[in-house]
Design a protein around this motif. Structure first.
Motif, PDB file in Angstrom:
ATOM      1  N   ARG A 103       0.833  -1.213   0.000  1.00  0.00           N
ATOM      2  CA  ARG A 103       0.000   0.000   0.000  1.00  0.00           C
ATOM      3  C   ARG A 103       0.861   1.253   0.000  1.00  0.00           C
ATOM      4  O   ARG A 103       0.492   2.273  -0.600  1.00  0.00           O
ATOM      5  CB  ARG A 103      -0.923  -0.006   1.230  1.00  0.00           C
ATOM      6  N   ILE A 104       1.989   1.182   0.656  1.00  0.00           N
ATOM      7  CA  ILE A 104       2.873   2.348   0.741  1.00  0.00           C
ATOM      8  C   ILE A 104       3.739   2.493  -0.503  1.00  0.00           C
ATOM      9  O   ILE A 104       3.877   3.591  -1.064  1.00  0.00           O
ATOM     10  CB  ILE A 104       3.779   2.234   1.992  1.00  0.00           C
ATOM     11  N   HIS A 105       4.310   1.401  -0.959  1.00  0.00           N
ATOM     12  CA  HIS A 105       5.319   1.450  -2.012  1.00  0.00           C
ATOM     13  C   HIS A 105       4.797   1.081  -3.392  1.00  0.00           C
ATOM     14  O   HIS A 105       5.488   1.273  -4.396  1.00  0.00           O
ATOM     15  CB  HIS A 105       6.491   0.528  -1.650  1.00  0.00           C
ATOM     16  N   GLY A 106       3.597   0.521  -3.448  1.00  0.00           N
ATOM     17  CA  GLY A 106       3.026   0.143  -4.740  1.00  0.00           C
ATOM     18  C   GLY A 106       3.270  -1.307  -5.078  1.00  0.00           C
ATOM     19  O   GLY A 106       4.300  -1.887  -4.704  1.00  0.00           O
ATOM     20  N   ALA A 107       2.317  -1.891  -5.781  1.00  0.00           N
ATOM     21  CA  ALA A 107       2.393  -3.300  -6.159  1.00  0.00           C
ATOM     22  C   ALA A 107       2.781  -3.428  -7.629  1.00  0.00           C
ATOM     23  O   ALA A 107       2.450  -2.564  -8.443  1.00  0.00           O
ATOM     24  CB  ALA A 107       1.045  -3.981  -5.921  1.00  0.00           C
ATOM     25  N   PRO A 108       3.472  -4.497  -7.991  1.00  0.00           N
ATOM     26  CA  PRO A 108       3.803  -4.725  -9.404  1.00  0.00           C
ATOM     27  C   PRO A 108       2.566  -5.187 -10.155  1.00  0.00           C
ATOM     28  O   PRO A 108       1.538  -5.533  -9.554  1.00  0.00           O
ATOM     29  CB  PRO A 108       4.853  -5.837  -9.336  1.00  0.00           C
ATOM     30  N   GLU A 109       2.666  -5.197 -11.443  1.00  0.00           N
ATOM     31  CA  GLU A 109       1.569  -5.713 -12.267  1.00  0.00           C
ATOM     32  C   GLU A 109       1.484  -7.226 -12.059  1.00  0.00           C
ATOM     33  O   GLU A 109       2.459  -7.939 -12.283  1.00  0.00           O
ATOM     34  CB  GLU A 109       1.837  -5.414 -13.741  1.00  0.00           C
ATOM     35  N   PRO A 110       0.326  -7.739 -11.598  1.00  0.00           N
ATOM     36  CA  PRO A 110       0.213  -9.184 -11.366  1.00  0.00           C
ATOM     37  C   PRO A 110       0.428  -9.982 -12.645  1.00  0.00           C
ATOM     38  O   PRO A 110       0.074  -9.546 -13.731  1.00  0.00           O
ATOM     39  CB  PRO A 110      -1.217  -9.346 -10.850  1.00  0.00           C
ATOM     40  N   GLU A 111       1.035 -11.140 -12.490  1.00  0.00           N
ATOM     41  CA  GLU A 111       1.251 -12.053 -13.605  1.00  0.00           C
ATOM     42  C   GLU A 111       0.628 -13.399 -13.272  1.00  0.00           C
ATOM     43  O   GLU A 111       0.454 -13.735 -12.100  1.00  0.00           O
ATOM     44  CB  GLU A 111       2.747 -12.231 -13.871  1.00  0.00           C
ATOM     45  N   PRO A 112       0.289 -14.188 -14.279  1.00  0.00           N
ATOM     46  CA  PRO A 112      -0.275 -15.519 -14.010  1.00  0.00           C
ATOM     47  C   PRO A 112       0.713 -16.370 -13.219  1.00  0.00           C
ATOM     48  O   PRO A 112       1.922 -16.244 -13.369  1.00  0.00           O
ATOM     49  CB  PRO A 112      -0.496 -16.096 -15.419  1.00  0.00           C
ATOM     50  N   GLU A 113       0.170 -17.241 -12.376  1.00  0.00           N
ATOM     51  CA  GLU A 113       1.037 -18.135 -11.613  1.00  0.00           C
ATOM     52  C   GLU A 113       1.804 -19.041 -12.563  1.00  0.00           C
ATOM     53  O   GLU A 113       1.271 -19.512 -13.568  1.00  0.00           O
ATOM     54  CB  GLU A 113       0.218 -18.990 -10.644  1.00  0.00           C
ATOM     55  N   ALA A 114       3.053 -19.285 -12.208  1.00  0.00           N
ATOM     56  CA  ALA A 114       3.907 -20.098 -13.065  1.00  0.00           C
ATOM     57  C   ALA A 114       3.557 -21.574 -12.959  1.00  0.00           C
ATOM     58  O   ALA A 114       3.381 -22.103 -11.869  1.00  0.00           O
ATOM     59  CB  ALA A 114       5.374 -19.899 -12.692  1.00  0.00           C
ATOM     60  N   GLY A 115       3.445 -22.219 -14.112  1.00  0.00           N
ATOM     61  CA  GLY A 115       3.425 -23.663 -14.190  1.00  0.00           C
ATOM     62  C   GLY A 115       2.255 -24.452 -13.666  1.00  0.00           C
ATOM     63  O   GLY A 115       2.460 -25.572 -13.204  1.00  0.00           O
ATOM     64  N   PRO A 116       1.016 -23.953 -13.688  1.00  0.00           N
ATOM     65  CA  PRO A 116      -0.085 -24.813 -13.228  1.00  0.00           C
ATOM     66  C   PRO A 116      -0.200 -26.088 -14.046  1.00  0.00           C
ATOM     67  O   PRO A 116      -0.644 -27.122 -13.544  1.00  0.00           O
ATOM     68  CB  PRO A 116      -1.326 -23.927 -13.373  1.00  0.00           C
ATOM     69  N   GLN A 117       0.221 -26.028 -15.310  1.00  0.00           N
ATOM     70  CA  GLN A 117       0.173 -27.198 -16.181  1.00  0.00           C
ATOM     71  C   GLN A 117       1.233 -28.229 -15.824  1.00  0.00           C
ATOM     72  O   GLN A 117       1.219 -29.354 -16.348  1.00  0.00           O
ATOM     73  CB  GLN A 117       0.323 -26.782 -17.650  1.00  0.00           C
ATOM     74  N   LEU A 118       2.140 -27.863 -14.915  1.00  0.00           N
ATOM     75  CA  LEU A 118       3.215 -28.773 -14.521  1.00  0.00           C
ATOM     76  C   LEU A 118       2.889 -29.543 -13.243  1.00  0.00           C
ATOM     77  O   LEU A 118       3.751 -30.233 -12.693  1.00  0.00           O
ATOM     78  CB  LEU A 118       4.516 -27.981 -14.320  1.00  0.00           C
ATOM     79  N   ALA A 119       1.657 -29.453 -12.780  1.00  0.00           N
ATOM     80  CA  ALA A 119       1.276 -30.066 -11.504  1.00  0.00           C
ATOM     81  C   ALA A 119       1.561 -31.564 -11.481  1.00  0.00           C
ATOM     82  O   ALA A 119       2.107 -32.089 -10.497  1.00  0.00           O
ATOM     83  CB  ALA A 119      -0.197 -29.798 -11.213  1.00  0.00           C
ATOM     84  N   ASP A 120       1.212 -32.265 -12.544  1.00  0.00           N
ATOM     85  CA  ASP A 120       1.414 -33.715 -12.558  1.00  0.00           C
ATOM     86  C   ASP A 120       2.901 -34.058 -12.505  1.00  0.00           C
ATOM     87  O   ASP A 120       3.304 -35.014 -11.828  1.00  0.00           O
ATOM     88  CB  ASP A 120       0.777 -34.333 -13.804  1.00  0.00           C
ATOM     89  N   ARG A 121       3.714 -33.298 -13.216  1.00  0.00           N
ATOM     90  CA  ARG A 121       5.161 -33.557 -13.200  1.00  0.00           C
ATOM     91  C   ARG A 121       5.754 -33.269 -11.833  1.00  0.00           C
ATOM     92  O   ARG A 121       6.610 -34.019 -11.351  1.00  0.00           O
ATOM     93  CB  ARG A 121       5.857 -32.723 -14.264  1.00  0.00           C
ATOM     94  N   VAL A 122       5.302 -32.191 -11.198  1.00  0.00           N
ATOM     95  CA  VAL A 122       5.804 -31.867  -9.864  1.00  0.00           C
ATOM     96  C   VAL A 122       5.417 -32.962  -8.881  1.00  0.00           C
ATOM     97  O   VAL A 122       6.242 -33.424  -8.083  1.00  0.00           O
ATOM     98  CB  VAL A 122       5.261 -30.501  -9.392  1.00  0.00           C
TER      99      VAL A 122
END
Length: 203
Positions: A103-122
């Motif tokens: 709130r004080i310093h500002g937030a970055p532009e949100p990006e999609p979470e990395a690798g949801p398609q990699l769940a089975d491999r993980v």
């Protein structure tokens, strides 16, 4: 957002600060305040918040505490005689402090979470990694079970927890396993040392 550092990031990167002698640096809140300094990259704060929110909303209190205690090498524990009363309460504090900072310093532009398609491999690599872990290194397989539950919440976070915990507990890796982990880290676009710091487990 994955290239702020060549090293670990988010909640697992923060967990690294709780080494054997961490109390010389102050309280748990002091370490959090140090991380959330005025010059901190907003992406660092955002990653920490996202990880904490993912665990807080998707895992049980016991699972949260299991992963955090294992990932800090047992130097940070919970309960009446612990560093913090509960795992969920600790994550709530982290999220609250991150929100104040953003709130004080500002937030970055949100990006999609990395690798949801990699769940089975993980999940497959965590299963492979923990299958040969001696009972004494994971009594009751509670850490392995918590890691697999974390995959449902965030494959990225679960993978980083598995690497951190493997290093903390000295879980042995086969060379072929390590090579698969390196390839998976490349899929997540990790920095240079997040996976390679576990290379010594193959020796």
């Amino acid at each position: 957002m994955r290239h702020v550092s060549s090293f670990d990031f988010g909640l697992t990167g923060f967990a690294e600060r709780f080494h054997q002698d961490w109390r010389h640096d102050g309280s748990a809140e002091d370490l959090l305040a140090t991380l959330l300094g005025p010059e901190t990259d907003p992406r660092v704060v955002w990653e920490l918040r996202c990880d904490a929110m993912s665990m807080r909303s998707g895992l049980t209190g016991e699972e949260i505490e299991t992963l955090w205690v294992a990932g800090t090498g047992g130097t940070f524990w919970f309960g009446p005689d612990g560093v913090w009363q509960s795992g969920p309460g600790w994550l709530d504090t982290i999220v609250d402090r991150c929100d104040r900072w953003l709130r004080i310093h500002g937030a970055p532009e949100p990006e999609p979470e990395a690798g949801p398609q990699l769940a089975d491999r993980v999940a497959a690599e965590i299963t492979s990694m923990t299958a040969s872990v001696p009972e004494r290194l994971d009594p009751g397989h509670v850490v392995a079970d918590a890691l697999l539950r974390c995959v449902r919440v965030s494959p990225d976070l679960a993978f980083r927890w598995s690497l951190r915990i493997a290093r903390e507990r000295g879980w042995p890796l086969e060379r072929s396993q390590y090579e698969r982990l390196v390839a998976l880290g490349e899929q997540f676009q990790y920095g240079e040392f997040i996976v390679s710091d576990a290379k010594h487990l193959t020796e």
